[in-house]
Scaffold this motif. Structure first.
Motif, PDB file in Angstrom:
ATOM      1  N   ASN A  57      -2.812  -0.188   3.874  1.00  0.00           N
ATOM      2  CA  ASN A  57      -1.898  -0.317   2.737  1.00  0.00           C
ATOM      3  C   ASN A  57      -2.661  -0.310   1.417  1.00  0.00           C
ATOM      4  O   ASN A  57      -2.223   0.296   0.445  1.00  0.00           O
ATOM      5  CB  ASN A  57      -1.079  -1.600   2.867  1.00  0.00           C
ATOM      6  CG  ASN A  57      -0.069  -1.735   1.745  1.00  0.00           C
ATOM      7  OD1 ASN A  57       0.888  -0.980   1.657  1.00  0.00           O
ATOM      8  ND2 ASN A  57      -0.308  -2.702   0.852  1.00  0.00           N
ATOM      9  N   ASP A  61      -1.918   2.441  -1.269  1.00  0.00           N
ATOM     10  CA  ASP A  61      -1.142   1.873  -2.371  1.00  0.00           C
ATOM     11  C   ASP A  61      -1.934   1.984  -3.666  1.00  0.00           C
ATOM     12  O   ASP A  61      -2.210   0.996  -4.348  1.00  0.00           O
ATOM     13  CB  ASP A  61      -0.801   0.415  -2.066  1.00  0.00           C
ATOM     14  CG  ASP A  61       0.297  -0.116  -2.986  1.00  0.00           C
ATOM     15  OD1 ASP A  61       0.990   0.709  -3.604  1.00  0.00           O
ATOM     16  OD2 ASP A  61       0.452  -1.351  -3.076  1.00  0.00           O
ATOM     17  N   HIS A  72       4.416   5.766   2.705  1.00  0.00           N
ATOM     18  CA  HIS A  72       4.042   5.447   4.072  1.00  0.00           C
ATOM     19  C   HIS A  72       4.751   4.184   4.533  1.00  0.00           C
ATOM     20  O   HIS A  72       5.194   3.372   3.706  1.00  0.00           O
ATOM     21  CB  HIS A  72       2.530   5.243   4.171  1.00  0.00           C
ATOM     22  CG  HIS A  72       2.041   4.022   3.435  1.00  0.00           C
ATOM     23  ND1 HIS A  72       1.882   4.016   2.063  1.00  0.00           N
ATOM     24  CD2 HIS A  72       1.710   2.776   3.861  1.00  0.00           C
ATOM     25  CE1 HIS A  72       1.458   2.820   1.683  1.00  0.00           C
ATOM     26  NE2 HIS A  72       1.343   2.047   2.753  1.00  0.00           N
ATOM     27  N   SER A  73       4.855   4.045   5.822  1.00  0.00           N
ATOM     28  CA  SER A  73       5.378   2.809   6.406  1.00  0.00           C
ATOM     29  C   SER A  73       4.450   2.383   7.537  1.00  0.00           C
ATOM     30  O   SER A  73       3.872   3.219   8.234  1.00  0.00           O
ATOM     31  CB  SER A  73       6.797   3.007   6.934  1.00  0.00           C
ATOM     32  OG  SER A  73       6.791   3.812   8.093  1.00  0.00           O
ATOM     33  N   SER A 277       0.093  -6.579   3.874  1.00  0.00           N
ATOM     34  CA  SER A 277       0.084  -5.175   4.281  1.00  0.00           C
ATOM     35  C   SER A 277       1.411  -4.475   4.033  1.00  0.00           C
ATOM     36  O   SER A 277       1.511  -3.259   4.158  1.00  0.00           O
ATOM     37  CB  SER A 277      -0.243  -5.069   5.779  1.00  0.00           C
ATOM     38  OG  SER A 277       0.849  -5.528   6.568  1.00  0.00           O
ATOM     39  N   LYS A 278       2.460  -5.251   3.701  1.00  0.00           N
ATOM     40  CA  LYS A 278       3.821  -4.739   3.506  1.00  0.00           C
ATOM     41  C   LYS A 278       4.355  -4.064   4.776  1.00  0.00           C
ATOM     42  O   LYS A 278       5.220  -3.196   4.718  1.00  0.00           O
ATOM     43  CB  LYS A 278       3.868  -3.754   2.334  1.00  0.00           C
ATOM     44  CG  LYS A 278       3.408  -4.357   1.006  1.00  0.00           C
ATOM     45  CD  LYS A 278       3.445  -3.330  -0.108  1.00  0.00           C
ATOM     46  CE  LYS A 278       2.922  -3.912  -1.416  1.00  0.00           C
ATOM     47  NZ  LYS A 278       2.882  -2.907  -2.508  1.00  0.00           N
ATOM     48  N   ALA A 279       3.814  -4.481   5.907  1.00  0.00           N
ATOM     49  CA  ALA A 279       4.235  -3.892   7.173  1.00  0.00           C
ATOM     50  C   ALA A 279       5.491  -4.574   7.695  1.00  0.00           C
ATOM     51  O   ALA A 279       5.765  -5.742   7.393  1.00  0.00           O
ATOM     52  CB  ALA A 279       3.123  -4.021   8.212  1.00  0.00           C
TER      53      ALA A 279
END
Length: 550
Positions: A57, A61, A72-73, A277-279
């Motif tokens: 990320n 990012d 992205h994811s 990580s924003k996951a």
């Protein structure tokens, strides 16, 4: 000169008590026809998987990648209900103490100041660190203490010089060189497709290619110091004697000066990595199958279908395997080449609340009794016994590591009384067997043995056909088979690939080389770079295809 750091190192382990994790935010992604989202699945939320998500990320990012077509994811699948894998802690009530609860590290107990990834992450997440208590250490051979630290540091140094001479200084010189080579990897932006490539780049291949006993002997480290100090450390860190572990593992074990812990548990570093990580995080989710989908049209890249044990299916552009493949029980319906199997050692951890019996160690009282007792390869009935917490009521909580379950009889002799006993067995860490160098694979250096690996005792590939290491074949078919006897093997057949096929990455391939919290984050950052390059179109596909066909 002090060897107190031997008491501060713990094996990487799996927790059986888990403090409540903090909230892990997820992020829903809505791909559009004009802005397809590059999706990445990470299987496993231990140190490797958490750090991969965190660094990926960070890499993507960036302002230059903010255009919609580079969105992205990240989705993390973890079959347990916690983040951190073998890094965990549990809570113990301490009535009347400064805090109601004290935390005990079950595994991955320490990191050091030169573990820059962990130190930087702790600072970023606002986690408090604490140095380990400077407590007394002793070495037990099953019958007597062969070395005891003194409350007077200078006296401990003199005792060490008297017993081992200049061996500690010689080892420190070796340590400085090898750890310095490893630290060079922090300066490199390069992404590595194989473990061998990483080891060669940073001059680690030679030291990982021989057993520790032979390496120490070749470098004039006395047998007494090797057996009474270095082997004591490898036993508590990796459950291995010197003739069972490669020299890189032994040296990393000894590099534990300036040890630190995170207040209330090291696992918080990896929870923080996942949170940042924003996951999308799916705990308690076991993966049953990963299937490669055929490209939709000529020139398109293949995608992957992930099916959970509950039957849910999702499609991803890239897959990151962040757990030992052989332990996942996942059906990988992909033409993956064989990976060398990394065997893991079973360790038994026993936690006891009560009072240690000094009489077991032929001591008359508990006054000035060592807090950490480590053992030599001897008649000792355990690997280590270490006081974790001194409770307000005078009791202690101790942690025992042993290669076999601790019997009730031994507990009766080790403790004057016990309030409770908790125990756990698990595959704690890899057996770090020597890995061959390239010239050894091609039959050169015959003076080093039939497989080119120098050892005073054993050949790590003895008993396998044609010198072949045991391998895992993930999807057996006519196009994906293990090399047969007589086949010319390359270094990756023994060391392992990181990008095993285009779009599929194996973080734990690094564990054949070394396994610590910090090196898991190094492996995670490397895989994050590889995934980034694939998303950006920088991946040399022809190189991967060439390696697969070789």
């Amino acid at each position: 000169m002090r060897i107190n750091y031997l008491s501060k190192v713990g094996a990487a382990v799996t927790a059986f008590f888990t403090p409540p994790p903090f909230h892990l935010p997820g992020r829903e992604h809505t791909p559009t026809e004009l802005a397809p989202v590059k999706s990445v699945a990470i299987i496993g939320a231990g140190a490797a998987g958490s750090s991969t998500a965190y660094y990926l990320n960070k890499l993507l990012d960036q302002p230059q990648f903010s255009r919609k077509h580079l969105e992205h994811s990240i989705t993390i699948f973890e079959q347990s209900e916690k983040i951190g894998g073998r890094c965990s802690a549990f809570r113990v009530h301490n009535h009347g103490g400064d805090k109601d609860f004290e935390y005990i590290e079950v595994g991955a107990s320490i990191f050091v100041k030169v573990n820059y990834n962990l130190v930087d992450a702790a600072k970023e997440f606002g986690l408090k660190t604490k140095p380990l208590d400077d407590e007394l250490l002793a070495i037990w051979d099953g019958n007597e203490f062969i070395f005891e630290e003194s409350q007077w540091k200078f006296w401990s140094i003199l005792k060490g010089l008297w017993r081992w001479g200049l061996a500690p200084l010689k080892l420190r010189s070796l340590l400085k060189q090898t750890i310095g080579d490893l630290l060079e990897s922090y300066k490199s932006p390069e992404a590595f497709y194989s473990v061998f490539g990483f080891a060669q780049k940073f001059k680690l291949a030679k030291v990982a290619a021989q057993f520790s006993d032979a390496y120490l002997q070749d470098n004039s480290i006395g047998l007494q110091y090797s057996q009474e100090v270095v082997e004591v450390a490898t036993r508590v860190n990796y459950g291995s004697n010197l003739d069972e572990i490669h020299a890189l593992g032994a040296l990393v074990t000894m590099a534990a000066d300036d040890a630190l812990q995170i207040v209330d548990g090291n696992f918080q570093i990896f929870e923080g990595m996942v949170a940042h990580s924003k996951a999308q995080v799916k705990l308690g989710t076991k993966i049953a199958r990963v299937r490669r989908l055929e490209p939709e049209y000529d020139g398109a890249e293949a995608r992957f279908e992930v099916t959970t044990a509950a039957g849910d299916k999702e499609i991803f552009d890239s897959i990151v395997i962040a757990a030992p493949i052989e332990s996942t029980n996942i059906d990988f319906d992909i033409k993956l080449p064989p990976q060398p199997k990394v065997n893991y050692r079973t360790v038994y951890a026993t936690f006891v609340r009560g009072h240690v019996n000094p009489g077991y160690f032929h001591a008359t009282s508990a006054e000035n009794f060592p807090a950490h007792i480590l053992t030599t390869k001897s008649d000792a009935e355990f690997t280590s016994l270490s006081i974790q917490i001194k409770l307000k009521n005078g009791e202690t909580v101790t942690k025992i590591f042993s290669p076999e379950p601790v019997s009730e009889d031994l507990l009766d002799r080790l403790y004057m009384n016990r309030t409770w006993v908790k125990s756990k067995a698990w595959k704690a860490y890899p057996k770090l067997q020597p890995l061959p160098e390239y010239d050894q694979l091609t039959g050169k250096n015959k003076d080093k043995g039939s497989n080119g690996i120098k050892s005073s005792k054993k050949d790590p590939f003895s008993g396998v056909v044609g010198g072949q290491q045991e391998q895992i074949v993930l999807k057996q078919d006519k196009e994906t088979t293990a090399p047969t006897a007589g086949t010319q093997l390359g270094e990756d057949d023994f060391w392992g690939r990181i990008e095993v096929v285009p779009g599929v990455f194996y973080v734990n391939a690094f564990e054949a080389l070394i396994s610590t919290m910090e090196t898991e984050t190094l492996a995670g950052k490397n895989v994050a770079r590889l995934v980034r390059d694939r998303i950006l179109g920088y991946c040399p596909i022809e190189k991967i295809e060439k390696n697969i066909k070789r």
